[in-house]
Design a protein around this motif. Sequence first.
Motif, PDB file in Angstrom:
ATOM      1  N   UNK A 131       0.727  -5.534  -2.595  1.00  0.00           N
ATOM      2  CA  UNK A 131       1.063  -4.245  -1.996  1.00  0.00           C
ATOM      3  C   UNK A 131       2.463  -4.253  -1.401  1.00  0.00           C
ATOM      4  N   UNK A 132       2.834  -5.384  -0.809  1.00  0.00           N
ATOM      5  CA  UNK A 132       4.113  -5.483  -0.123  1.00  0.00           C
ATOM      6  C   UNK A 132       5.290  -5.327  -1.083  1.00  0.00           C
ATOM      7  N   UNK A 133       5.073  -5.685  -2.333  1.00  0.00           N
ATOM      8  CA  UNK A 133       6.161  -5.547  -3.304  1.00  0.00           C
ATOM      9  C   UNK A 133       5.973  -4.329  -4.217  1.00  0.00           C
ATOM     10  N   UNK A 134       4.996  -3.468  -3.870  1.00  0.00           N
ATOM     11  CA  UNK A 134       4.714  -2.266  -4.662  1.00  0.00           C
ATOM     12  C   UNK A 134       4.861  -1.052  -3.765  1.00  0.00           C
ATOM     13  N   UNK A 135       5.781  -0.135  -4.065  1.00  0.00           N
ATOM     14  CA  UNK A 135       5.980   1.024  -3.180  1.00  0.00           C
ATOM     15  C   UNK A 135       4.711   1.865  -3.065  1.00  0.00           C
ATOM     16  N   UNK A 136       4.442   2.426  -1.890  1.00  0.00           N
ATOM     17  CA  UNK A 136       3.280   3.311  -1.736  1.00  0.00           C
ATOM     18  C   UNK A 136       3.431   4.565  -2.592  1.00  0.00           C
ATOM     19  N   UNK A 137       2.300   5.187  -2.902  1.00  0.00           N
ATOM     20  CA  UNK A 137       2.349   6.492  -3.561  1.00  0.00           C
ATOM     21  C   UNK A 137       1.603   7.499  -2.683  1.00  0.00           C
TER      22      UNK A 137
END
Length: 551
Positions: free
Chosen positions: A293-299
């Motif tokens: 999650x930390x390396x994946x932008x929120x949507x």
Amino acid sequence: MNQTSSTPMPLRRSIAVNQLGYPAEAAKSFVYAGPGGEFEIVDTSSEEVVYRSTTGPSHWDEASGATVCRGDFGDLRTPGTYRVSLNGQSSAAFVIDSNPYTDLQQGLLKAFYYLRCGMELEEPFAGPWKHHACHTSEGIVYDDPSLRLDSCGGWHDAGDYGKYTGPGAKAVTDLLLAYEGNPGAFQRSIPLPESDDRMPDVLHECRYELEWLFKMQDPRTGGAFHKLTTKQFPPLDVMPEDDRAALYFLPVSATATACLAGVMAFAARVYRPFDDAFATRCLQAAERAWAWLDRTPPHPDGPGFKNPSDVGTGEYGDASDLDERYWAAAELYRTTGDANYHEAFRELAALPFAKYELGWTNMSGYGTIAYLLGAEASAHTDADLRATLQQGLLAEAERLALRCAEDGYLTSMRPEDYIWGSNMLLMNNAMLFLIARRLGGEERYRELALEHIHYLLGRNVLDISYVSGFGDRPVNHLHYRPSVADDVEAAVPGLVSGGPNRNLNDDYMQEHLQGLPPAQCFVDHELSYAGNEVTIYWNSPAVFAVSQFVK
């Protein structure tokens, strides 16, 4: 009292009671769809009248489409079996007892065993609802068909045989919260194949799902596959072991990954006293999911998960993953005390999304609960944020309480709340009342939660218990493949039906329920998947709510 396959369902009655009964020391009432008047409570063993009083005034109830009044008999506390008599009519028999819901709690929890996938359900534990092991083959990773992974285990999600990460995480979390809130209610063995004298059966059952959730973590990235299903649902009359279509791990999603992080971090705390190695494994899975999650932008506004074009099983799409990330950060902070998770939680808490929801589309309430319960044992929480969240949760409970005062059947359900899965909303609201009471809210919130249990067990306009096998008018023709296909007349017991759905989202409802008021938009029929299906996350808040009233 349990409904048996040979017992015909009584005709619908105008006097609605909780068909199981009432705690002796609690408030007690029935609801009558009519003009009211003087009523009597009759002891069914002696046929003697033991209580007389008069109903309150009648009023129109929009959700039920009926003129109703209520009769209170809270002063009657003598244990026994009774019925209400009014205007020449009688209610279902019910008990008054100091601990009336022990069998119900056991039944609601045992339902998860019947939903197990990947193992034989043997007669000593499953009775007539036994069946062979199912879905034991490896699953195909949808976006890399050359990769096959172990897919065995976990719970079937609903009336179909799919297994879904987010809904599974909600169900496990409800059960763990129930255990955390009243561990004494779970000391009695169900029993399960794993039952021992060391760990409560609720934790054995949750572990069965958690072991499967480990398999939903993509070994390549640490993200969580959104779901594991066949490409299409099997026919309604197919037993689980006869569903042999290929299984697919559907693509990783942020919502599923955050849900996995949240539930695994919670599990790490709960299982630590019982199995240190398992607890460590849970925490490692949570931290690896958070790293994804930390390396994946929120949507925050989409796109969330969407079914591929050739897949027609339940999508569980969710446009925003902010609420799931908020929950994951709260659980990880509560478990580890790591300031990085605290900072992530504070940043997410500042964003404009609801913070008190308990459904699979918005898991934010679990984040708020984790932070507030964790604050009880930590001196390092943000005092202002804690106060804001607590005030907000109590305000939400009070908003629901005002609805109860307006509803003819004393629930927080408005006419517009009778949607697909309305009984989940009902039980989620009962959960919120009980959590609010635990966090410093008023004692009446506990009583309001109990009113929701009364509705579920028969004190509703249809005079029906929405829990199979419990009450004298329980649902019995569920949209649930094993109960359709197994040639056993009685439904698998302890399953919570979805409940009334004003939107009539299936053909059977549209054909038979047109023009009815919202709370009457229900039919106990196997073809009514939008009203009479079951799911793990409808049972789980019911376990939570009922368990808080078990001694």
